[in-house]
Design a protein around this motif. Structure first.
Motif, PDB file in Angstrom:
ATOM      1  N   GLY A   1      53.090  13.376 -52.776  1.00 21.42           N
ATOM      2  CA  GLY A   1      54.436  12.878 -52.530  1.00 21.42           C
ATOM      3  C   GLY A   1      55.378  13.023 -53.714  1.00 21.42           C
ATOM      4  N   ALA A   2      54.943  13.722 -54.768  1.00 20.81           N
ATOM      5  CA  ALA A   2      55.765  13.806 -55.978  1.00 20.81           C
ATOM      6  C   ALA A   2      57.058  14.578 -55.766  1.00 20.81           C
ATOM      7  N   THR A   3      57.083  15.487 -54.809  1.00 19.02           N
ATOM      8  CA  THR A   3      58.317  16.245 -54.564  1.00 19.02           C
ATOM      9  C   THR A   3      58.819  16.029 -53.141  1.00 19.02           C
ATOM     10  N   GLN A   4      58.497  14.863 -52.571  1.00 22.69           N
ATOM     11  CA  GLN A   4      58.960  14.569 -51.213  1.00 22.69           C
ATOM     12  C   GLN A   4      60.444  14.243 -51.243  1.00 22.69           C
ATOM     13  N   SER A   5      61.274  15.166 -50.756  1.00 23.84           N
ATOM     14  CA  SER A   5      62.708  14.893 -50.733  1.00 23.84           C
ATOM     15  C   SER A   5      63.042  14.166 -49.435  1.00 23.84           C
TER      16      SER A   5
ATOM     17  N   LYS B   1      58.302   4.658 -49.273  1.00 22.93           N
ATOM     18  CA  LYS B   1      58.383   6.122 -49.259  1.00 22.93           C
ATOM     19  C   LYS B   1      59.831   6.595 -49.277  1.00 22.93           C
ATOM     20  N   TYR B   2      60.663   5.871 -48.502  1.00 26.27           N
ATOM     21  CA  TYR B   2      62.075   6.248 -48.457  1.00 26.27           C
ATOM     22  C   TYR B   2      62.712   6.063 -49.826  1.00 26.27           C
ATOM     23  N   LYS B   3      62.375   4.941 -50.464  1.00 27.23           N
ATOM     24  CA  LYS B   3      62.942   4.667 -51.786  1.00 27.23           C
ATOM     25  C   LYS B   3      62.484   5.726 -52.784  1.00 27.23           C
ATOM     26  N   ALA B   4      61.194   6.096 -52.697  1.00 26.74           N
ATOM     27  CA  ALA B   4      60.669   7.110 -53.615  1.00 26.74           C
ATOM     28  C   ALA B   4      61.380   8.446 -53.398  1.00 26.74           C
ATOM     29  N   ALA B   5      61.600   8.783 -52.117  1.00 25.65           N
ATOM     30  CA  ALA B   5      62.281  10.049 -51.822  1.00 25.65           C
ATOM     31  C   ALA B   5      63.715  10.017 -52.333  1.00 25.65           C
ATOM     32  N   LEU B   6      64.364   8.862 -52.149  1.00 26.45           N
ATOM     33  CA  LEU B   6      65.746   8.713 -52.620  1.00 26.45           C
ATOM     34  C   LEU B   6      65.803   8.904 -54.137  1.00 26.45           C
TER      35      LEU B   6
END
Lengths: 302, 278
Positions: free
Chosen positions: A252-256, A76-81
Protein backbone atom coordinates in the motif's frame (compact mmCIF):
# COMPACT_ATOMS: atom_id res chain seq x y z
CA UNK A 1 -47.37 52.76 -45.01
CA UNK A 2 -44.17 50.81 -44.50
CA UNK A 3 -41.19 53.06 -44.19
CA UNK A 4 -37.74 51.73 -45.13
CA UNK A 5 -36.68 52.09 -41.51
CA UNK A 6 -39.56 49.97 -40.31
CA UNK A 7 -38.80 47.40 -42.99
CA UNK A 8 -35.22 47.21 -41.82
CA UNK A 9 -36.35 46.78 -38.21
CA UNK A 10 -38.71 43.97 -39.18
CA UNK A 11 -35.93 42.40 -41.23
CA UNK A 12 -33.55 42.62 -38.31
CA UNK A 13 -35.90 41.00 -35.83
CA UNK A 14 -36.63 38.23 -38.32
CA UNK A 15 -32.90 37.76 -38.71
CA UNK A 16 -32.50 37.74 -34.95
CA UNK A 17 -35.12 35.00 -34.64
CA UNK A 18 -33.49 32.94 -37.33
CA UNK A 19 -30.14 33.34 -35.59
CA UNK A 20 -31.46 32.42 -32.15
CA UNK A 21 -33.13 29.29 -33.55
CA UNK A 22 -29.96 28.24 -35.37
CA UNK A 23 -27.88 28.86 -32.28
CA UNK A 24 -30.22 26.72 -30.21
CA UNK A 25 -29.99 23.96 -32.82
CA UNK A 26 -26.17 24.27 -32.71
CA UNK A 27 -26.19 23.80 -28.95
CA UNK A 28 -28.65 20.94 -28.55
CA UNK A 29 -26.43 17.95 -29.54
CA UNK A 30 -23.58 18.99 -27.25
CA UNK A 31 -26.01 19.81 -24.46
CA UNK A 32 -27.67 16.39 -24.65
CA UNK A 33 -24.34 14.57 -24.77
CA UNK A 34 -23.06 16.53 -21.80
CA UNK A 35 -26.20 15.95 -19.74
CA UNK A 36 -26.51 12.24 -20.52
CA UNK A 37 -22.89 11.19 -20.19
CA UNK A 38 -21.39 13.68 -17.78
CA UNK A 39 -24.02 15.28 -15.55
CA UNK A 40 -26.33 12.29 -15.26
CA UNK A 41 -23.58 9.85 -14.12
CA UNK A 42 -22.56 12.35 -11.45
CA UNK A 43 -26.16 12.50 -10.20
CA UNK A 44 -26.30 8.69 -10.28
CA UNK A 45 -23.14 8.66 -8.22
CA UNK A 46 -24.56 11.01 -5.61
CA UNK A 47 -27.64 8.78 -5.39
CA UNK A 48 -25.61 5.60 -4.93
CA UNK A 49 -23.38 7.21 -2.34
CA UNK A 50 -26.38 7.17 0.02
CA UNK A 51 -26.95 3.44 -0.57
CA UNK A 52 -25.11 0.29 0.45
CA UNK A 53 -24.90 -1.26 -3.00
CA UNK A 54 -22.05 -3.65 -3.85
CA UNK A 55 -22.62 -3.01 -7.55
CA UNK A 56 -23.90 -6.51 -8.33
CA UNK A 57 -26.78 -7.60 -6.11
CA UNK A 58 -30.28 -6.75 -7.36
CA UNK A 59 -31.28 -4.92 -4.18
CA UNK A 60 -29.72 -2.34 -1.91
CA UNK A 61 -30.80 -0.13 0.95
CA UNK A 62 -30.73 3.54 1.78
CA UNK A 63 -28.18 4.13 4.54
CA UNK A 64 -28.05 7.92 4.57
CA UNK A 65 -24.69 9.42 5.34
CA UNK A 66 -23.13 6.23 6.66
CA UNK A 67 -20.65 5.95 3.76
CA UNK A 68 -19.53 9.51 4.36
CA UNK A 69 -19.17 8.84 8.07
CA UNK A 70 -17.09 5.73 7.36
CA UNK A 71 -14.81 7.84 5.21
CA UNK A 72 -13.77 9.95 8.19
CA UNK A 73 -12.33 6.97 10.03
CA UNK A 74 -11.02 5.09 7.00
CA UNK A 75 -7.29 4.57 7.52
CA UNK A 76 -6.67 3.43 3.95
CA UNK A 77 -8.36 6.52 2.56
CA UNK A 78 -6.33 8.76 4.85
CA UNK A 79 -3.12 6.97 3.86
CA UNK A 80 -3.95 7.37 0.18
CA UNK A 81 -4.77 11.05 0.70
CA UNK A 82 -1.42 11.54 2.42
CA UNK A 83 0.35 9.69 -0.38
CA UNK A 84 -1.23 11.99 -2.94
CA UNK A 85 -0.39 15.15 -1.03
CA UNK A 86 3.23 14.07 -0.58
CA UNK A 87 3.46 12.90 -4.17
CA UNK A 88 1.97 16.12 -5.50
CA UNK A 89 4.29 18.35 -3.48
CA UNK A 90 7.34 16.42 -4.66
CA UNK A 91 6.02 16.47 -8.22
CA UNK A 92 5.50 20.25 -8.16
CA UNK A 93 9.03 20.88 -6.93
CA UNK A 94 10.51 18.42 -9.42
CA UNK A 95 8.56 19.63 -12.43
CA UNK A 96 9.05 23.33 -11.78
CA UNK A 97 12.78 23.13 -11.01
CA UNK A 98 13.67 20.78 -13.85
CA UNK A 99 11.50 22.38 -16.50
CA UNK A 100 12.60 25.95 -15.70
CA UNK A 101 16.27 24.89 -15.89
CA UNK A 102 15.67 23.01 -19.14
CA UNK A 103 13.75 25.93 -20.62
CA UNK A 104 16.54 28.37 -19.71
CA UNK A 105 19.07 26.09 -21.38
CA UNK A 106 16.97 25.47 -24.47
CA UNK A 107 16.46 29.21 -24.77
CA UNK A 108 20.19 29.87 -25.24
CA UNK A 109 21.39 30.35 -28.77
CA UNK A 110 23.27 27.11 -29.18
CA UNK A 111 23.66 24.76 -32.09
CA UNK A 112 21.35 21.77 -32.14
CA UNK A 113 18.66 23.58 -30.16
CA UNK A 114 15.81 22.25 -32.28
CA UNK A 115 17.20 18.71 -32.04
CA UNK A 116 17.20 18.92 -28.24
CA UNK A 117 13.73 20.44 -28.26
CA UNK A 118 12.38 17.60 -30.39
CA UNK A 119 14.04 14.98 -28.22
CA UNK A 120 12.99 16.51 -24.90
CA UNK A 121 9.38 16.71 -25.99
CA UNK A 122 9.16 13.17 -27.37
CA UNK A 123 8.19 11.53 -24.03
CA UNK A 124 5.02 13.64 -23.96
CA UNK A 125 3.46 11.95 -26.98
CA UNK A 126 3.88 8.38 -25.73
CA UNK A 127 1.19 6.96 -23.50
CA UNK A 128 1.82 6.84 -19.77
CA UNK A 129 1.24 3.11 -19.97
CA UNK A 130 4.01 2.54 -22.50
CA UNK A 131 6.45 4.60 -20.44
CA UNK A 132 5.47 2.88 -17.17
CA UNK A 133 5.83 -0.57 -18.67
CA UNK A 134 9.27 0.21 -20.11
CA UNK A 135 10.43 1.52 -16.74
CA UNK A 136 8.85 -1.33 -14.84
CA UNK A 137 11.09 -3.74 -16.73
CA UNK A 138 14.08 -1.43 -16.32
CA UNK A 139 13.54 -1.20 -12.57
CA UNK A 140 13.11 -4.94 -12.41
CA UNK A 141 16.00 -6.18 -14.56
CA UNK A 142 18.29 -3.39 -15.72
CA UNK A 143 18.89 -1.11 -12.73
CA UNK A 144 19.67 -3.99 -10.33
CA UNK A 145 22.18 -5.25 -12.92
CA UNK A 146 23.86 -1.83 -12.98
CA UNK A 147 23.68 -1.51 -9.20
CA UNK A 148 25.31 -4.88 -8.59
CA UNK A 149 28.06 -4.23 -11.10
CA UNK A 150 28.88 -0.81 -9.67
CA UNK A 151 28.27 -1.86 -6.05
CA UNK A 152 25.56 0.75 -5.43
CA UNK A 153 23.44 -0.71 -2.65
CA UNK A 154 20.50 1.61 -3.39
CA UNK A 155 20.08 0.23 -6.90
CA UNK A 156 20.98 -3.41 -6.43
CA UNK A 157 17.42 -4.44 -5.74
CA UNK A 158 14.16 -3.37 -7.38
CA UNK A 159 13.36 0.18 -6.27
CA UNK A 160 9.63 -0.37 -6.86
CA UNK A 161 9.60 -3.30 -4.44
CA UNK A 162 10.97 -1.22 -1.59
CA UNK A 163 8.37 0.32 0.72
CA UNK A 164 10.31 3.55 1.23
CA UNK A 165 11.71 4.00 -2.26
CA UNK A 166 8.75 3.00 -4.42
CA UNK A 167 7.25 6.49 -4.39
CA UNK A 168 10.51 7.92 -5.75
CA UNK A 169 10.60 5.29 -8.48
CA UNK A 170 7.10 6.27 -9.60
CA UNK A 171 7.96 9.95 -9.26
CA UNK A 172 11.08 9.53 -11.38
CA UNK A 173 9.05 8.02 -14.21
CA UNK A 174 6.40 10.72 -13.90
CA UNK A 175 9.07 13.43 -14.07
CA UNK A 176 10.79 11.72 -16.99
CA UNK A 177 7.61 12.13 -18.98
CA UNK A 178 5.92 15.01 -17.16
CA UNK A 179 8.53 17.77 -17.52
CA UNK A 180 8.20 17.80 -21.32
CA UNK A 181 5.13 20.00 -21.66
CA UNK A 182 5.99 22.43 -18.81
CA UNK A 183 9.46 22.88 -20.34
CA UNK A 184 7.90 23.96 -23.61
CA UNK A 185 5.47 26.26 -21.81
CA UNK A 186 8.28 27.94 -19.88
CA UNK A 187 10.28 28.18 -23.10
CA UNK A 188 7.37 29.99 -24.74
CA UNK A 189 7.18 32.24 -21.67
CA UNK A 190 10.88 33.07 -21.89
CA UNK A 191 10.50 34.10 -25.49
CA UNK A 192 8.03 36.82 -24.53
CA UNK A 193 10.67 38.66 -22.47
CA UNK A 194 11.97 41.77 -24.25
CA UNK A 195 15.76 41.50 -24.48
CA UNK A 196 16.16 45.24 -23.82
CA UNK A 197 15.18 44.61 -20.23
CA UNK A 198 18.27 42.48 -19.65
CA UNK A 199 20.47 45.02 -21.41
CA UNK A 200 19.06 47.85 -19.33
CA UNK A 201 19.49 45.81 -16.16
CA UNK A 202 23.11 44.97 -16.87
CA UNK A 203 23.86 48.63 -17.62
CA UNK A 204 22.39 49.38 -14.21
CA UNK A 205 24.84 46.86 -12.78
CA UNK A 206 22.49 43.99 -11.94
CA UNK A 207 24.22 40.61 -11.84
CA UNK A 208 22.86 37.47 -13.50
CA UNK A 209 21.01 36.27 -10.40
CA UNK A 210 19.39 39.67 -9.81
CA UNK A 211 18.34 39.79 -13.45
CA UNK A 212 16.87 36.31 -13.19
CA UNK A 213 14.87 37.20 -10.10
CA UNK A 214 13.65 40.59 -11.24
CA UNK A 215 12.96 39.95 -14.92
CA UNK A 216 12.80 36.24 -15.75
CA UNK A 217 10.76 35.17 -12.74
CA UNK A 218 8.29 38.03 -13.19
CA UNK A 219 7.67 37.13 -16.80
CA UNK A 220 7.36 33.42 -16.05
CA UNK A 221 4.74 33.83 -13.32
CA UNK A 222 1.71 33.49 -15.64
CA UNK A 223 3.22 30.32 -17.13
CA UNK A 224 3.98 29.06 -13.64
CA UNK A 225 0.33 29.27 -12.67
CA UNK A 226 -0.71 27.34 -15.78
CA UNK A 227 1.89 24.68 -15.00
CA UNK A 228 0.75 24.49 -11.38
CA UNK A 229 -2.85 23.87 -12.43
CA UNK A 230 -1.70 21.06 -14.72
CA UNK A 231 0.69 19.45 -12.25
CA UNK A 232 -1.57 19.63 -9.21
CA UNK A 233 -4.35 17.89 -11.13
CA UNK A 234 -1.93 15.22 -12.37
CA UNK A 235 -0.44 14.63 -8.94
CA UNK A 236 -3.71 14.44 -7.04
CA UNK A 237 -5.25 12.06 -9.57
CA UNK A 238 -2.23 9.93 -10.45
CA UNK A 239 -3.44 6.55 -11.66
CA UNK A 240 -1.81 5.11 -14.80
CA UNK A 241 1.73 5.06 -13.40
CA UNK A 242 0.88 3.40 -10.09
CA UNK A 243 -1.65 1.02 -11.61
CA UNK A 244 0.83 -0.34 -14.13
CA UNK A 245 4.08 -0.13 -12.17
CA UNK A 246 3.29 -0.97 -8.55
CA UNK A 247 -0.43 -1.82 -8.27
CA UNK A 248 -0.30 0.44 -5.23
CA UNK A 249 2.29 -1.70 -3.51
CA UNK A 250 4.44 -2.71 -1.86
CA UNK A 251 2.09 -2.98 1.09
CA UNK A 252 0.00 0.00 0.00
CA UNK A 253 3.01 2.34 -0.07
CA UNK A 254 2.04 3.82 -3.44
CA UNK A 255 -1.74 3.44 -3.20
CA UNK A 256 -3.07 6.66 -4.68
CA UNK A 257 -6.65 7.84 -4.20
CA UNK A 258 -7.56 7.16 -7.82
CA UNK A 259 -6.23 3.62 -7.53
CA UNK A 260 -8.00 3.06 -4.21
CA UNK A 261 -11.29 4.19 -5.73
CA UNK A 262 -10.75 1.92 -8.72
CA UNK A 263 -9.88 -1.09 -6.56
CA UNK A 264 -12.82 -0.59 -4.20
CA UNK A 265 -15.26 -0.12 -7.05
CA UNK A 266 -14.14 -2.80 -9.46
CA UNK A 267 -12.14 -5.38 -7.54
CA UNK A 268 -13.50 -5.35 -4.00
CA UNK A 269 -17.19 -4.79 -4.80
CA UNK A 270 -17.54 -1.77 -2.55
CA UNK A 271 -19.49 0.07 -5.21
CA UNK A 272 -21.34 2.66 -3.15
CA UNK A 273 -18.46 3.27 -0.83
CA UNK A 274 -15.96 3.83 -3.65
CA UNK A 275 -18.33 6.38 -5.20
CA UNK A 276 -18.48 8.15 -1.87
CA UNK A 277 -14.69 8.30 -1.86
CA UNK A 278 -14.73 9.63 -5.41
CA UNK A 279 -17.25 12.34 -4.59
CA UNK A 280 -15.38 13.48 -1.48
CA UNK A 281 -12.10 13.57 -3.40
CA UNK A 282 -13.77 15.29 -6.34
CA UNK A 283 -15.04 18.05 -4.07
CA UNK A 284 -11.56 18.58 -2.62
CA UNK A 285 -10.04 18.77 -6.10
CA UNK A 286 -12.79 20.97 -7.51
CA UNK A 287 -12.22 23.34 -4.59
CA UNK A 288 -8.45 23.43 -5.16
CA UNK A 289 -8.71 23.98 -8.91
CA UNK A 290 -11.40 26.63 -8.44
CA UNK A 291 -9.15 28.55 -6.04
CA UNK A 292 -6.18 28.12 -8.36
CA UNK A 293 -8.02 29.32 -11.44
CA UNK A 294 -9.67 32.21 -9.65
CA UNK A 295 -6.38 33.32 -8.18
CA UNK A 296 -4.65 32.96 -11.55
CA UNK A 297 -7.16 34.83 -13.65
CA UNK A 298 -7.31 37.65 -11.12
CA UNK A 299 -3.57 38.10 -11.18
CA UNK A 300 -2.78 37.67 -14.84
CA UNK A 301 -1.27 40.79 -16.38
CA UNK A 302 -0.96 41.12 -20.12
CA UNK B 1 31.37 36.10 -27.73
CA UNK B 2 32.69 36.77 -24.24
CA UNK B 3 34.22 34.18 -21.93
CA UNK B 4 31.34 33.86 -19.46
CA UNK B 5 28.86 33.30 -22.25
CA UNK B 6 31.08 30.61 -23.74
CA UNK B 7 31.39 28.93 -20.36
CA UNK B 8 27.61 29.06 -20.02
CA UNK B 9 27.21 27.39 -23.38
CA UNK B 10 29.60 24.60 -22.42
CA UNK B 11 27.68 23.92 -19.21
CA UNK B 12 24.43 23.99 -21.19
CA UNK B 13 25.75 21.43 -23.64
CA UNK B 14 26.95 19.15 -20.87
CA UNK B 15 23.58 19.25 -19.12
CA UNK B 16 21.47 18.93 -22.24
CA UNK B 17 23.56 15.98 -23.39
CA UNK B 18 23.21 14.28 -20.02
CA UNK B 19 19.46 14.86 -20.22
CA UNK B 20 19.39 13.46 -23.74
CA UNK B 21 21.18 10.34 -22.52
CA UNK B 22 18.66 10.02 -19.71
CA UNK B 23 15.82 10.18 -22.22
CA UNK B 24 17.42 7.92 -24.80
CA UNK B 25 18.79 5.26 -22.44
CA UNK B 26 15.44 3.61 -21.57
CA UNK B 27 14.36 3.81 -25.19
CA UNK B 28 17.66 2.29 -26.31
CA UNK B 29 17.34 -0.55 -23.79
CA UNK B 30 13.79 -1.14 -24.92
CA UNK B 31 14.57 -1.24 -28.63
CA UNK B 32 17.90 -3.09 -28.34
CA UNK B 33 16.32 -5.81 -26.21
CA UNK B 34 13.63 -6.50 -28.78
CA UNK B 35 16.31 -7.64 -31.24
CA UNK B 36 17.91 -10.07 -28.79
CA UNK B 37 16.98 -13.57 -27.80
CA UNK B 38 16.25 -13.98 -24.11
CA UNK B 39 19.54 -15.80 -23.55
CA UNK B 40 21.45 -12.97 -25.22
CA UNK B 41 19.86 -10.24 -23.13
CA UNK B 42 20.42 -12.30 -20.00
CA UNK B 43 24.16 -11.89 -20.60
CA UNK B 44 23.95 -8.13 -21.10
CA UNK B 45 21.24 -5.54 -21.51
CA UNK B 46 23.56 -2.81 -22.58
CA UNK B 47 25.38 -4.04 -25.64
CA UNK B 48 24.01 -3.66 -29.13
CA UNK B 49 22.30 -6.81 -30.38
CA UNK B 50 24.83 -9.20 -32.02
CA UNK B 51 22.50 -9.97 -34.87
CA UNK B 52 19.06 -8.62 -35.63
CA UNK B 53 16.93 -11.35 -34.09
CA UNK B 54 13.38 -10.86 -35.34
CA UNK B 55 11.67 -13.67 -33.46
CA UNK B 56 10.16 -11.36 -30.85
CA UNK B 57 8.54 -9.19 -33.47
CA UNK B 58 7.34 -12.22 -35.39
CA UNK B 59 5.63 -13.48 -32.27
CA UNK B 60 4.01 -10.13 -31.44
CA UNK B 61 2.88 -9.57 -35.02
CA UNK B 62 1.34 -13.05 -35.14
CA UNK B 63 -0.96 -12.17 -32.24
CA UNK B 64 -4.45 -11.30 -33.42
CA UNK B 65 -5.03 -9.21 -30.29
CA UNK B 66 -2.63 -6.62 -31.67
CA UNK B 67 -4.80 -6.05 -34.72
CA UNK B 68 -7.98 -5.73 -32.67
CA UNK B 69 -6.18 -3.18 -30.53
CA UNK B 70 -5.03 -1.19 -33.55
CA UNK B 71 -8.49 -1.32 -35.09
CA UNK B 72 -10.27 -0.25 -31.90
CA UNK B 73 -7.86 2.55 -31.09
CA UNK B 74 -8.13 3.98 -34.60
CA UNK B 75 -11.90 3.60 -34.55
CA UNK B 76 -12.33 5.33 -31.19
CA UNK B 77 -9.93 8.16 -32.00
CA UNK B 78 -11.26 8.87 -35.49
CA UNK B 79 -14.94 8.67 -34.54
CA UNK B 80 -14.45 10.87 -31.48
CA UNK B 81 -12.57 13.51 -33.44
CA UNK B 82 -15.10 13.53 -36.28
CA UNK B 83 -18.04 13.89 -33.93
CA UNK B 84 -16.22 16.51 -31.92
CA UNK B 85 -15.47 18.57 -35.06
CA UNK B 86 -19.10 18.35 -36.08
CA UNK B 87 -20.70 19.27 -32.75
CA UNK B 88 -18.38 21.45 -30.70
CA UNK B 89 -17.33 24.32 -33.02
CA UNK B 90 -20.91 25.37 -33.95
CA UNK B 91 -21.97 25.08 -30.33
CA UNK B 92 -19.04 27.23 -29.25
CA UNK B 93 -19.88 29.76 -31.95
CA UNK B 94 -23.45 29.97 -30.66
CA UNK B 95 -22.26 30.41 -27.08
CA UNK B 96 -19.59 32.91 -27.98
CA UNK B 97 -21.91 35.20 -29.93
CA UNK B 98 -24.90 34.97 -27.59
CA UNK B 99 -23.32 35.02 -24.15
CA UNK B 100 -23.10 38.82 -24.20
CA UNK B 101 -26.84 39.45 -24.49
CA UNK B 102 -28.61 36.19 -23.67
CA UNK B 103 -28.81 34.98 -20.12
CA UNK B 104 -29.77 31.49 -21.33
CA UNK B 105 -26.54 31.06 -23.26
CA UNK B 106 -24.43 32.62 -20.51
CA UNK B 107 -25.80 30.15 -17.99
CA UNK B 108 -25.25 27.31 -20.44
CA UNK B 109 -21.62 28.33 -20.75
CA UNK B 110 -21.13 28.19 -16.98
CA UNK B 111 -23.01 24.88 -16.87
CA UNK B 112 -20.61 23.42 -19.45
CA UNK B 113 -17.62 24.72 -17.51
CA UNK B 114 -18.65 22.79 -14.37
CA UNK B 115 -17.26 19.60 -15.83
CA UNK B 116 -13.71 20.97 -15.98
CA UNK B 117 -13.45 21.05 -12.21
CA UNK B 118 -14.62 17.52 -11.49
CA UNK B 119 -12.13 14.70 -11.97
CA UNK B 120 -13.16 11.73 -14.07
CA UNK B 121 -13.16 9.39 -11.06
CA UNK B 122 -16.35 11.01 -9.77
CA UNK B 123 -18.32 9.58 -12.67
CA UNK B 124 -16.16 6.55 -13.42
CA UNK B 125 -18.25 3.91 -11.65
CA UNK B 126 -21.71 5.24 -12.58
CA UNK B 127 -20.60 5.64 -16.20
CA UNK B 128 -19.79 1.94 -16.43
CA UNK B 129 -23.23 1.04 -15.05
CA UNK B 130 -24.97 3.48 -17.36
CA UNK B 131 -23.12 2.26 -20.45
CA UNK B 132 -23.84 -1.30 -19.40
CA UNK B 133 -27.58 -0.60 -19.22
CA UNK B 134 -27.49 1.06 -22.62
CA UNK B 135 -25.46 -1.82 -24.05
CA UNK B 136 -22.73 0.63 -25.00
CA UNK B 137 -19.67 -0.93 -23.38
CA UNK B 138 -17.96 -1.01 -26.76
CA UNK B 139 -15.34 1.06 -28.62
CA UNK B 140 -17.99 3.06 -30.42
CA UNK B 141 -19.88 3.49 -27.14
CA UNK B 142 -17.03 5.19 -25.35
CA UNK B 143 -16.89 7.75 -28.12
CA UNK B 144 -19.96 9.27 -26.42
CA UNK B 145 -18.02 9.53 -23.16
CA UNK B 146 -15.10 11.27 -24.85
CA UNK B 147 -17.55 13.67 -26.49
CA UNK B 148 -19.22 14.52 -23.22
CA UNK B 149 -15.82 15.20 -21.77
CA UNK B 150 -14.78 17.32 -24.75
CA UNK B 151 -17.85 19.50 -24.21
CA UNK B 152 -16.12 21.30 -21.38
CA UNK B 153 -12.52 21.38 -22.44
CA UNK B 154 -12.66 22.01 -26.16
CA UNK B 155 -15.68 24.31 -25.84
CA UNK B 156 -13.61 26.42 -23.45
CA UNK B 157 -10.76 26.61 -25.98
CA UNK B 158 -13.06 27.43 -28.90
CA UNK B 159 -14.98 30.13 -27.04
CA UNK B 160 -11.72 31.66 -25.86
CA UNK B 161 -10.46 31.73 -29.43
CA UNK B 162 -13.68 33.12 -30.92
CA UNK B 163 -13.57 35.99 -28.46
CA UNK B 164 -10.43 37.18 -30.26
CA UNK B 165 -12.01 36.89 -33.72
CA UNK B 166 -13.53 40.22 -34.75
CA UNK B 167 -17.11 39.92 -35.94
CA UNK B 168 -16.83 42.38 -38.83
CA UNK B 169 -16.59 39.58 -41.41
CA UNK B 170 -19.71 37.81 -40.18
CA UNK B 171 -21.59 41.13 -39.94
CA UNK B 172 -20.78 41.64 -43.61
CA UNK B 173 -22.09 38.16 -44.41
CA UNK B 174 -25.36 38.82 -42.53
CA UNK B 175 -25.84 42.14 -44.35
CA UNK B 176 -25.41 40.26 -47.63
CA UNK B 177 -28.35 38.11 -46.55
CA UNK B 178 -26.52 34.94 -45.49
CA UNK B 179 -28.25 32.69 -42.97
CA UNK B 180 -26.54 31.86 -39.68
CA UNK B 181 -25.70 28.36 -40.87
CA UNK B 182 -24.14 29.71 -44.08
CA UNK B 183 -22.17 32.29 -42.16
CA UNK B 184 -20.91 29.61 -39.81
CA UNK B 185 -19.76 27.20 -42.52
CA UNK B 186 -18.35 29.79 -44.93
CA UNK B 187 -16.94 32.49 -42.66
CA UNK B 188 -16.48 31.26 -39.11
CA UNK B 189 -15.28 27.70 -39.64
CA UNK B 190 -12.40 28.71 -41.94
CA UNK B 191 -11.36 31.37 -39.43
CA UNK B 192 -11.25 28.75 -36.67
CA UNK B 193 -8.68 26.58 -38.45
CA UNK B 194 -5.76 27.19 -36.04
CA UNK B 195 -7.79 26.36 -32.93
CA UNK B 196 -9.35 23.36 -34.67
CA UNK B 197 -5.83 22.02 -35.25
CA UNK B 198 -4.94 22.63 -31.61
CA UNK B 199 -8.00 20.83 -30.32
CA UNK B 200 -7.66 17.95 -32.80
CA UNK B 201 -4.08 17.28 -31.73
CA UNK B 202 -4.80 17.63 -28.02
CA UNK B 203 -7.90 15.47 -28.04
CA UNK B 204 -6.42 13.04 -30.54
CA UNK B 205 -3.36 12.34 -28.43
CA UNK B 206 -5.35 12.20 -25.21
CA UNK B 207 -7.83 9.69 -26.63
CA UNK B 208 -5.20 7.60 -28.43
CA UNK B 209 -3.15 7.33 -25.23
CA UNK B 210 -6.03 7.07 -22.76
CA UNK B 211 -5.91 4.14 -20.38
CA UNK B 212 -8.57 4.71 -17.72
CA UNK B 213 -11.71 4.85 -19.82
CA UNK B 214 -10.88 1.69 -21.85
CA UNK B 215 -9.73 -0.04 -18.66
CA UNK B 216 -13.13 0.29 -17.00
CA UNK B 217 -15.28 0.01 -20.13
CA UNK B 218 -13.51 -2.35 -22.53
CA UNK B 219 -11.37 -4.73 -20.50
CA UNK B 220 -13.68 -7.71 -21.01
CA UNK B 221 -12.93 -9.34 -24.33
CA UNK B 222 -9.69 -8.84 -26.25
CA UNK B 223 -11.84 -7.93 -29.24
CA UNK B 224 -12.65 -4.66 -27.46
CA UNK B 225 -9.17 -3.73 -26.24
CA UNK B 226 -7.42 -0.55 -27.27
CA UNK B 227 -3.63 -0.33 -27.58
CA UNK B 228 -3.04 0.81 -23.99
CA UNK B 229 -5.09 -2.07 -22.58
CA UNK B 230 -3.37 -4.47 -24.95
CA UNK B 231 0.09 -3.34 -23.80
CA UNK B 232 -0.87 -3.54 -20.17
CA UNK B 233 -2.41 -6.98 -20.43
CA UNK B 234 0.33 -8.31 -22.67
CA UNK B 235 2.92 -7.35 -20.10
CA UNK B 236 1.12 -9.00 -17.21
CA UNK B 237 0.92 -12.15 -19.30
CA UNK B 238 4.55 -12.18 -20.48
CA UNK B 239 6.28 -10.25 -17.69
CA UNK B 240 9.08 -12.81 -17.49
CA UNK B 241 9.82 -12.68 -21.18
CA UNK B 242 10.90 -9.06 -21.33
CA UNK B 243 12.22 -9.35 -24.89
CA UNK B 244 8.71 -10.07 -26.02
CA UNK B 245 7.17 -7.49 -23.68
CA UNK B 246 9.43 -4.76 -25.07
CA UNK B 247 8.67 -5.80 -28.66
CA UNK B 248 4.97 -5.40 -27.89
CA UNK B 249 5.54 -1.89 -26.52
CA UNK B 250 7.55 -0.88 -29.58
CA UNK B 251 4.99 -2.21 -32.04
CA UNK B 252 2.12 -0.60 -30.16
CA UNK B 253 3.73 2.84 -29.95
CA UNK B 254 5.15 2.88 -33.47
CA UNK B 255 2.21 4.82 -35.02
CA UNK B 256 2.39 7.62 -32.46
CA UNK B 257 6.18 7.91 -32.84
CA UNK B 258 5.91 8.14 -36.63
CA UNK B 259 3.13 10.69 -36.21
CA UNK B 260 5.35 12.72 -33.90
CA UNK B 261 8.32 12.67 -36.27
CA UNK B 262 6.16 13.78 -39.20
CA UNK B 263 3.93 16.32 -37.44
CA UNK B 264 6.33 17.47 -34.75
CA UNK B 265 5.82 21.18 -35.25
CA UNK B 266 2.02 20.99 -35.24
CA UNK B 267 2.00 18.68 -32.23
CA UNK B 268 4.26 20.90 -30.16
CA UNK B 269 2.30 23.97 -31.21
CA UNK B 270 -1.05 22.33 -30.51
CA UNK B 271 -0.17 21.06 -27.06
CA UNK B 272 1.45 24.33 -26.01
CA UNK B 273 -1.49 26.47 -27.18
CA UNK B 274 -4.04 24.16 -25.64
CA UNK B 275 -2.34 24.13 -22.27
CA UNK B 276 -1.95 27.89 -22.07
CA UNK B 277 -5.55 28.57 -22.99
CA UNK B 278 -7.11 25.55 -21.33
Amino acid sequence: MVTPAKKRAVGRSKLQREQTLTFIAFTIPGFLMYCCFLIFPILMGIYYSFMDWNGISPSYDFIGLENYADLLTDRKYKAALLFNVRYTLLLIVGVVVISVILALMLNREIKGRSFFRTLYFAPAVLSMITISLIFKQIFFYVLPAIGQRLNIALLSSNVLADRDLAIYGVLFVHLWQGVALPTLLFLAGLQTIPQELYEAASIDGANAWQQFRAITVTYLLPTLSVVLVLVVKQGLMVFDYVKSMTQGGPGGATQSIALLIYNNGFERNKYSYSITQAIATGLIIAFISFIQIKYTSGKKVE
Amino acid sequence: MNASKRRGNVITYVFLTLGAVLILFPLYICIATTFKTSSESAVSFFTLPKSLYLGNYAEVLADEKLYYAYKNTILVTVLSLLAEMLIMPPMSYALSRSMGHSRLFRNLYYFFLLGIFLPWQVRMMPVVKLMGWLNLLSPSGIVLLYLAHATCESMFLYVGYLATVSNSLEEAAYIDGATTLQTYTRVILPLMRPILATVLIREGLAIWNDFQMPLVCLNRSHKLWTLTIYQNNFQSEYSVDYNLAFACLVVASLPIMIFYVVMQKQIIGGLTNGAVKG
